[in-house]
Design an enzyme around this catalytic site. Sequence first.
Site, PDB file in Angstrom:
ATOM      1  N   SER A  65     -14.552  -4.673   7.620  1.00 26.54           N
ATOM      2  CA  SER A  65     -13.847  -4.157   8.786  1.00 26.54           C
ATOM      3  C   SER A  65     -14.082  -4.939  10.061  1.00 26.54           C
ATOM      4  CB  SER A  65     -14.217  -2.689   9.005  1.00 26.54           C
ATOM      5  OG  SER A  65     -15.620  -2.541   9.097  1.00 26.54           O
ATOM      6  N   HIS A 121      -8.743  -1.593   5.257  1.00 25.64           N
ATOM      7  CA  HIS A 121      -8.033  -2.635   6.010  1.00 25.64           C
ATOM      8  C   HIS A 121      -7.113  -3.493   5.150  1.00 25.64           C
ATOM      9  CE1 HIS A 121     -10.419  -1.593   9.501  1.00 25.64           C
ATOM     10  NE2 HIS A 121     -11.410  -1.449   8.639  1.00 25.64           N
ATOM     11  N   LYS A 137      -4.786   3.799   9.530  1.00 25.70           N
ATOM     12  CA  LYS A 137      -4.770   2.411  10.026  1.00 25.70           C
ATOM     13  C   LYS A 137      -3.366   1.854   9.805  1.00 25.70           C
ATOM     14  CE  LYS A 137      -9.701   2.296  10.023  1.00 25.70           C
ATOM     15  NZ  LYS A 137     -10.928   2.255   9.243  1.00 25.70           N
TER      16      LYS A 137
HETATM   17  C1  LIG Z   1     -12.106   3.125   9.377  1.00 27.73           C
HETATM   18  C2  LIG Z   1     -12.890   2.964   8.113  1.00 27.73           C
HETATM   19  C3  LIG Z   1     -13.271   4.073   7.359  1.00 27.73           C
HETATM   20  C4  LIG Z   1     -13.074   5.481   7.865  1.00 27.73           C
HETATM   21  O1  LIG Z   1     -11.745   5.858   7.752  1.00 27.73           O
HETATM   22  P1  LIG Z   1     -11.194   6.973   8.747  1.00 27.73           P
HETATM   23  O2  LIG Z   1      -9.920   7.417   8.121  1.00 27.73           O
HETATM   24  O3  LIG Z   1     -11.031   6.313  10.061  1.00 27.73           O
HETATM   25  O4  LIG Z   1     -12.229   8.058   8.758  1.00 27.73           O
HETATM   26  C5  LIG Z   1     -13.873   3.865   6.141  1.00 27.73           C
HETATM   27  N1  LIG Z   1     -14.121   2.621   5.693  1.00 27.73           N
HETATM   28  C6  LIG Z   1     -13.788   1.525   6.399  1.00 27.73           C
HETATM   29  C7  LIG Z   1     -14.076   0.179   5.836  1.00 27.73           C
HETATM   30  C8  LIG Z   1     -13.180   1.660   7.636  1.00 27.73           C
HETATM   31  O5  LIG Z   1     -12.886   0.588   8.368  1.00 27.73           O
END
Ligand SMILES: *Cc1c(COP(=O)(O)O)cnc(C)c1O
Length: 383
Positions: A178, A206, A236
């Site tokens: 991330s 991602h 995202k």
């Molecule tokens: C953002 C993220 C999460 C958490 O997801 P949310 O839906 O924002 O709670 C989990 N793993 C990774 C790698 C992330 O970047």
Amino acid sequence: MQPGELDAALAALDARAERRHRVALAGPQGPEIVIDGRRYLNFSSNDYLGLAGHPRLVEAAAAGARAWGVGSGASALVTGHFEVQRQAERALAGFAGCEAALLLESGYAANLAAIPALVGRGDTVFADRLNHASLNDGCLLSRARLCRFRHNDPDHLEYLLKRTPANARLIAVDAVYSMDGDEAPLARLAELAERYDAWLYLDDAHGFGVLGDGRGSMVEQGVGGERILYMATLGKAAGVGGAFLAGNRRLIDWLANRARPYVFSTAQPPLLAAALLASLELIAGEPWRRARLASLAARLAQHCHTRPLALKTSRTAIHPLIIGDNLQTLNMSRRLREAGIWVPAIRPPTVAPGSARLRISLCAAHRDEDLTRLIEALDSLVA
Ligand SMILES: *Cc1c(COP(=O)(O)O)cnc(C)c1O
């Protein structure tokens, strides 16, 4: 920490330039955001495809609210599971190349749900050192032993797998990291999972929407099988909110029965599933969004290459500029902000001490002139 120590603890965050302050947006997420009456170019969002404020999603959410109401009223196992969610789960499973899927409240909840449902005391989780915090938290909650391997080093993982006696084993990785945007070698990991009889848990927060024609890292890298559990977030690139777990039918059925954040939490509002179905149509039907991300990324990389800017390029929307020092990173972020450009300073504990960075995230909705402004502002930082 005792109640009386709170002020000192916050002051210590200030002293390390690690204290965060929330800002409130005055409108939807997009390539531009408005904060305190001022307009900024937004290079901070994970809304990579520009869908979070898309009119088709807004309309689908509104129509979803009219059809299904707002609240879900109960956990999914009681009466909180709606037909529109069943339809969304089927669509997500098919899109990600799996038999079945389960919708959860967030990616964080999904990671807390999945890992403890599969491993516990006496078992071992093998985790990449750069895994997202939520994967580590899922592991802690499971009470399995946490065994971390060097970043993207399957040889080190194999060395640890060989030496670690355990009842059950689970290998957990970010499919796309991330804060760096680099990718895990899924075929090699799947092979190790097979050889050492382990689960392979893939967090594709991602990659989903961006890689593999939008279908994510697992489809792109061509891995599959009954030991793989796939997770992707929907807040995202998909522009909605929540997350899903996908795998074979028996595995998903087990999770629906035993994953505690699924069983003991009120289900997602059904209107989100309605918005998600609209989002999936755009993810699948508008490949130009991914092509746009790629061309913006190529231009940014080409430019930084000719300047003293340590940009880490990737095939994703994540392009960190590694600075190192917290305060220096914070100052650079502040100067960009003064130029009307929002790029977050990512500091510990999100990244390792000494590796603070400006995390530039690109969005398919950025215009060429938006990137030009970013590039000029970056240049002025190192001039
Ligand atoms: C953002 C993220 C999460 C958490 O997801 P949310 O839906 O924002 O709670 C989990 N793993 C990774 C790698 C992330 O970047």
